[in-house]
Design an enzyme around this catalytic site. Structure first.
Site, short mmCIF file in Angstrom:
data_model
loop_
_atom_site.label_atom_id
_atom_site.label_comp_id
_atom_site.label_asym_id
_atom_site.label_seq_id
_atom_site.Cartn_x
_atom_site.Cartn_y
_atom_site.Cartn_z
N GLU A 237 -35.74 -48.45 -31.94
CA GLU A 237 -36.22 -49.19 -33.11
C GLU A 237 -36.54 -48.21 -34.24
OE1 GLU A 237 -36.61 -52.29 -33.95
OE2 GLU A 237 -36.74 -53.52 -32.13
N HIS B 241 -27.79 -53.71 -33.29
CA HIS B 241 -28.22 -54.90 -32.55
C HIS B 241 -27.30 -56.08 -32.88
CE1 HIS B 241 -31.90 -57.54 -31.25
NE2 HIS B 241 -30.86 -57.72 -30.48
N ASP C 286 -29.77 -56.80 -37.58
CA ASP C 286 -30.13 -55.40 -37.81
C ASP C 286 -29.12 -54.46 -37.15
OD1 ASP C 286 -31.36 -56.58 -35.44
OD2 ASP C 286 -32.47 -54.72 -35.15
#
Length: 212
Positions: free
Chosen positions: A137, A179, A189
């Site tokens: 992330e 993703h 994203d």
């Protein structure tokens, strides 16, 4: 860095029919192409960049024994749609039912490890991809490229290069994906402002030393 007030919600920005269009627009970049003009370097000492252990709640991942139990073949790039601090809080909430292996902070590229690589983090929204991937992330919002700072790109690329070298994953766009490219996902994203060409070049500039 603090987000602007009244940011759009995470799910509002990351979901919708735009996912397929975003995936189609991504430009493939092979490891050979990315490394053609890059000068490889070996970071001094260690086999990974520095990381801070900030564990996710056990309710947000599955204990496993990778790569023995499942092969690790892919790195999945995410954008948090939250601040770094709030993302870590979500991963520590057992009701969240999701977490990534790593979170990279925007301001300085600081890396938190939230799930051990041997375990299966619930990050991709696809069990098969979860079992075979590492999720990273990145703090920020997909509609605001100012969050994608030089330190964030550089430290994330060091991490991805280390993961690829450890598991012998090719450093290309078939194996380092967004993703949005995970089958069945409703997320978009890392979005159109993520600089894939720059990122892959940075990843291919680094070769970590791993035994075996």
């Amino acid at each position: 860095m603090e987000p602007a007030p009244r940011r759009p919600a995470r799910r509002r920005l990351l979901t919708g029919a735009a996912a397929l269009a975003t995936a189609a627009a991504l430009t493939p970049l092979t490891s050979a192409a990315a490394g053609a003009t890059a000068q490889r370097r070996t970071p001094p000492g260690g086999t990974y960049p520095p990381v801070e252990w900030i564990p996710a709640n056990r309710g947000n991942y599955t204990t496993a024994d990778r790569p023995t139990q499942y092969p690790v073949e892919t790195v999945v790039v995410h954008v948090t749609q939250e601040t770094y601090a709030d993302t870590l809080k979500l991963f520590q909430d057992p009701a969240h039912k999701a977490a990534a292996h790593y979170v990279v902070r925007s301001a300085d590229g600081h890396i938190a490890r939230c799930v051990r690589e041997r375990d299966v983090a619930w990050h991709a929204g696809n069990w098969d991809y979860n079992t075979r991937s590492i999720g990273i992330e990145h703090e920020g919002w997909i509609d605001d490229p100012t969050w994608f700072t030089d330190p964030l790109y550089e430290q994330s690329a060091l991490l991805t290069a280390a993961i690829c070298d450890r598991y012998r994953i090719p450093k290309d766009r078939e194996h380092i994906i967004g993703h949005v490219e995970v089958p069945g996902t409703d997320h978009t994203d890392p979005g159109e402002f993520w600089d894939w060409a720059r990122y892959l070049q940075l990843v291919n500039e680094v070769s970590w030393q791993h035994a075996g």
